[in-house]
Motif scaffolding. Structure first.
Motif, PDB file in Angstrom:
ATOM      1  N   ASP A 151     -41.510 -17.115  10.544  1.00  7.51           N
ATOM      2  CA  ASP A 151     -40.199 -16.591  10.922  1.00  7.51           C
ATOM      3  C   ASP A 151     -39.114 -17.629  10.642  1.00  7.51           C
ATOM      4  O   ASP A 151     -38.035 -17.317  10.169  1.00  7.51           O
ATOM      5  N   GLU A 154     -38.585 -17.823   6.980  1.00  3.02           N
ATOM      6  CA  GLU A 154     -37.883 -16.616   6.536  1.00  3.02           C
ATOM      7  C   GLU A 154     -36.381 -16.776   6.734  1.00  3.02           C
ATOM      8  O   GLU A 154     -35.587 -16.405   5.873  1.00  3.02           O
ATOM      9  N   LYS A 155     -36.004 -17.365   7.861  1.00  8.87           N
ATOM     10  CA  LYS A 155     -34.579 -17.585   8.116  1.00  8.87           C
ATOM     11  C   LYS A 155     -34.007 -18.651   7.186  1.00  8.87           C
ATOM     12  O   LYS A 155     -32.857 -18.622   6.810  1.00  8.87           O
ATOM     13  N   MET A 156     -34.850 -19.610   6.831  1.00  6.82           N
ATOM     14  CA  MET A 156     -34.406 -20.735   6.010  1.00  6.82           C
ATOM     15  C   MET A 156     -34.323 -20.341   4.538  1.00  6.82           C
ATOM     16  O   MET A 156     -33.352 -20.649   3.856  1.00  6.82           O
ATOM     17  N   THR A 157     -35.369 -19.675   4.029  1.00  8.51           N
ATOM     18  CA  THR A 157     -35.476 -19.442   2.587  1.00  8.51           C
ATOM     19  C   THR A 157     -35.269 -17.988   2.191  1.00  8.51           C
ATOM     20  O   THR A 157     -34.990 -17.707   1.034  1.00  8.51           O
ATOM     21  N   GLY A 158     -35.444 -17.055   3.122  1.00 14.48           N
ATOM     22  CA  GLY A 158     -35.220 -15.652   2.796  1.00 14.48           C
ATOM     23  C   GLY A 158     -36.462 -14.889   2.428  1.00 14.48           C
ATOM     24  O   GLY A 158     -36.381 -13.722   2.092  1.00 14.48           O
ATOM     25  N   ARG A 160     -40.913 -14.423   3.390  1.00 12.72           N
ATOM     26  CA  ARG A 160     -41.961 -14.810   4.339  1.00 12.72           C
ATOM     27  C   ARG A 160     -42.994 -15.746   3.722  1.00 12.72           C
ATOM     28  O   ARG A 160     -43.375 -16.726   4.332  1.00 12.72           O
ATOM     29  N   HIS A 163     -41.501 -18.318  -1.256  1.00 10.16           N
ATOM     30  CA  HIS A 163     -40.109 -18.631  -0.957  1.00 10.16           C
ATOM     31  C   HIS A 163     -39.230 -18.812  -2.185  1.00 10.16           C
ATOM     32  O   HIS A 163     -38.055 -18.536  -2.130  1.00 10.16           O
TER      33      HIS A 163
ATOM     34  N   LEU B  32     -37.441  -7.408  13.760  1.00 10.30           N
ATOM     35  CA  LEU B  32     -37.001  -8.785  13.921  1.00 10.30           C
ATOM     36  C   LEU B  32     -35.599  -8.981  13.350  1.00 10.30           C
ATOM     37  O   LEU B  32     -35.273  -8.469  12.286  1.00 10.30           O
ATOM     38  N   VAL B  35     -31.344 -13.460   9.457  1.00  6.18           N
ATOM     39  CA  VAL B  35     -30.113 -14.239   9.380  1.00  6.18           C
ATOM     40  C   VAL B  35     -29.120 -13.557   8.448  1.00  6.18           C
ATOM     41  O   VAL B  35     -29.462 -13.197   7.332  1.00  6.18           O
ATOM     42  N   TYR B  39     -29.466 -12.492   1.231  1.00  4.09           N
ATOM     43  CA  TYR B  39     -29.279 -13.630   0.324  1.00  4.09           C
ATOM     44  C   TYR B  39     -28.130 -13.370  -0.639  1.00  4.09           C
ATOM     45  O   TYR B  39     -28.078 -12.341  -1.286  1.00  4.09           O
ATOM     46  N   ALA B  50     -27.846 -18.639   2.788  1.00  2.00           N
ATOM     47  CA  ALA B  50     -29.127 -18.271   3.379  1.00  2.00           C
ATOM     48  C   ALA B  50     -29.122 -16.835   3.873  1.00  2.00           C
ATOM     49  O   ALA B  50     -28.149 -16.360   4.438  1.00  2.00           O
ATOM     50  N   GLY B  51     -30.221 -16.147   3.668  1.00  2.00           N
ATOM     51  CA  GLY B  51     -30.368 -14.777   4.118  1.00  2.00           C
ATOM     52  C   GLY B  51     -31.665 -14.205   3.612  1.00  2.00           C
ATOM     53  O   GLY B  51     -32.346 -14.818   2.784  1.00  2.00           O
ATOM     54  N   TYR B  52     -32.017 -13.043   4.104  1.00  2.00           N
ATOM     55  CA  TYR B  52     -33.284 -12.431   3.725  1.00  2.00           C
ATOM     56  C   TYR B  52     -33.187 -11.858   2.318  1.00  2.00           C
ATOM     57  O   TYR B  52     -32.180 -11.270   1.941  1.00  2.00           O
ATOM     58  N   LYS B  53     -34.263 -12.036   1.546  1.00  2.00           N
ATOM     59  CA  LYS B  53     -34.279 -11.496   0.190  1.00  2.00           C
ATOM     60  C   LYS B  53     -34.956 -10.136   0.219  1.00  2.00           C
ATOM     61  O   LYS B  53     -36.169 -10.023   0.099  1.00  2.00           O
ATOM     62  N   LEU B 155     -37.033 -13.950  18.786  1.00  2.00           N
ATOM     63  CA  LEU B 155     -38.073 -14.696  19.495  1.00  2.00           C
ATOM     64  C   LEU B 155     -37.460 -15.364  20.716  1.00  2.00           C
ATOM     65  O   LEU B 155     -36.371 -15.929  20.642  1.00  2.00           O
TER      66      LEU B 155
END
Lengths: 366, 166
Positions: A151, A154-158, A160, A163, B32, B35, B39, B50-53, B155
């Motif tokens: 997790d 995931e927040k750091m790199t985007g 799971r 990366h 969940l 951020v 991306y 930073a962000g979800y891909k 979390l």
């Protein structure tokens, strides 16, 4: 056709009547994507012949047709759970070839990402090891606690698992706001959790030392040799951090499985140090022109991955693509000692010995 | 560790964990929190945000049909194809825009890094399953839609009985 020209396992051999040949794998859950040809006398192993190569994907050849940036997504495929560490030597090598200077902040963030990734990999490996030994708690705990760090990554790199975070010249993106707080909370809780694992380890197996076979990583350190590239050849920000690698003297399967666990505790320490020393702001990536060309040069870089030393050799001939790329992986080097370790052992102990080598079939085949 | 003490320790740990809260995320009901909005990439500085891909988002008013995303994808997954669109944009004379096949995409985000016109971003949408192969191919019109998903579970570490989701 003579018997020597047939592939291993199909040859007709004259053997003792008592001796039976067993093919463990390549689809057996206790072997990963490889086959172990085991000859047994009753319950005891007479000889064991590992036969890897079932998941060969030609990563090294593929790298010769892609430029330095497009090589990133496929070069981390050999070990997707340890993708930052697999990519690390390639990035270090490409930086030297392209003459790039990595910003200070990116160096620390790389260390944090690769230590988090090491923990994620070890947790996954520990979970599978538990399943091999028929220990369901040893599967459930690491698989659950792994989620904390996944997790975070995931927040750091985007992503799971894969990366694609490191690039020649730094990292792809800066971390989100409130990153240090999130990271430290998770790492502190994670450390508390993995300390509880001490209750789960059980079953001591006596094994011989196998240093002279050129093993690396946890296999080597479980045999009492203090060799870790994070200390011996520090790369990026490791030189400024205080790294105490765990070393055990026993050299048995239990010690080999304990070393990665102690490694995780050390990773937590390294992450906390790195967060403290990291520059709070600044650039994380140098700007790259499109299709950068490497000079007429060759370079070899190695890092300490979750499975031991991992080297990357790149030859450049004034083209945007590497002329030749070679990965030297810890998994394959550790596999060499399997026939020596299994000889005279009971068949039931095979999964425990085999998986304790920290062997990853896909990485060994590339 | 002797066998007897080992057994007692293991039992002790088992009893302790009867009281520990479950860590499980009840996925379809809970999602969940990720951020940011996904991306993104800033070509002026050369650094991403930073962000979800997840699934891409295409801004039709920025896309020039330069095919750089498609060229970047050729070496990775060959998921991006340039297709004709029935739209009239001043900056896009060829009237071609990327169409993405999510059966092939590996979500590396190198197409976003390649775009110099702020036209292609990635969003937090990761629920892309489809009953047909064709359903995984997203046309430029589909990529234009901003996803709207409720992702709010985080979390929590403050509970002394263990970390939990939400």
């Amino acid at each position: 056709m003579s018997s020597t020209s047939l592939p291993p396992g199909l040859q007709i051999e004259k053997v003792d009547e008592r001796i039976m040949t067993l093919n463990v794998g390549p689809q057996h859950p206790g072997s990963g994507h490889m086959r172990i040809i085991v000859k047994i006398d009753g319950d005891y192993i007479v000889s064991a012949d590992p036969d890897p190569g079932y998941v060969h994907r030609g990563e090294e050849k593929m790298a010769e047709y892609r430029n330095y940036i497009l090589n990133i997504p496929h070069l981390e495929r050999p070990v997707i759970h340890d993708s930052c560490n697999v990519l690390y030597p390639y990035c270090l090598g490409a930086e030297e070839l392209l003459g790039l200077e990595v910003p200070e902040r990116a160096k620390y963030l790389r260390v944090i990402a690769s230590e988090l990734n090491r923990c994620v990999y070890i947790q996954y490996w520990l979970a599978i090891y538990g399943i091999f030994l028929g220990h369901s708690t040893m599967f459930m705990w690491p698989a659950g606690d792994r989620e904390l760090l996944i997790d975070m990554l995931e927040k750091m790199t985007g992503a799971r698992v894969t990366h694609s975070y490191f690039v020649p010249g730094g990292i792809r993106n800066d971390v989100p706001a409130n990153f240090e707080d999130m990271l430290l909370k998770r790492v502190n809780y994670f450390e508390k959790r993995i300390k509880e694992y001490a209750a789960v380890f059980a079953g001591k197996l006596s094994r011989e030392d196998a240093i002279r076979l050129g093993t690396t990583g946890s296999t080597l350190r479980a045999s009492g040799v203090n060799f870790d590239l994070r200390v011996k050849e520090p790369y990026d920000a490791y030189g400024e951090l205080d790294v105490n690698v765990p070393v055990l003297k026993e050299g048995d399967s239990y010690a080999r499985s304990k070393i990665p666990w102690l490694d995780m505790l050390e990773s937590c320490n390294i992450i906390r140090q790195a967060v403290q020393k990291m520059p709070k702001s600044g650039s994380v990536r140098v700007k790259l022109k499109p299709n950068p060309k490497g000079g007429n040069d060759e370079v070899y870089k190695r890092v300490e991955s979750g499975r031991g030393s991992l080297g990357c050799y790149i030859v450049s001939r004034n083209t945007p693509e590497p002329y030749r790329l070679k990965l030297s992986v810890g998994s394959f080097r550790n596999l060499i000692c399997l026939p020596y370790l299994l000889k005279g052992e009971k068949l039931g102990n095979m999964p425990a010995v085999y998986w304790s080598l920290n062997y990853w079939p896909v990485e060994a085949d590339r | 560790m002797g066998t007897a003490t080992g057994i007692i320790k293991a039992l002790n740990s088992g009893i302790k964990h009867l009281a520990v809260k479950r860590f499980t995320l009840r996925y379809p009901e809970q999602k969940l929190k990720l951020v940011g909005d996904g991306y993104q990439f800033d070509p002026s500085t050369g650094v991403g945000i930073a962000g979800y891909k997840g699934r891409h988002m295409l801004f039709h008013d920025h896309c020039t049909g330069c095919q750089l995303c498609s060229i970047a994808c050729e070496g990775v997954a060959e998921a991006i194809a340039m297709v004709k669109v029935q739209e009239d944009w001043k900056q896009n004379k060829k009237a071609i825009m990327p169409q993405i096949d999510y059966g092939k995409c590996v979500f590396c985000g190198l197409c976003v890094d390649a775009c110099p016109f702020y036209a292609l971003y990635m969003t937090n949408d990761y629920e892309l399953s489809s009953f047909t192969k064709e359903g995984l191919i997203y046309t430029p019109a589909q990529l234009q839609v901003k996803p709207n998903i409720a992702q709010d579970v985080e979390l929590k570490f403050d509970n002394p009985r263990g970390a939990t989701h939400g």
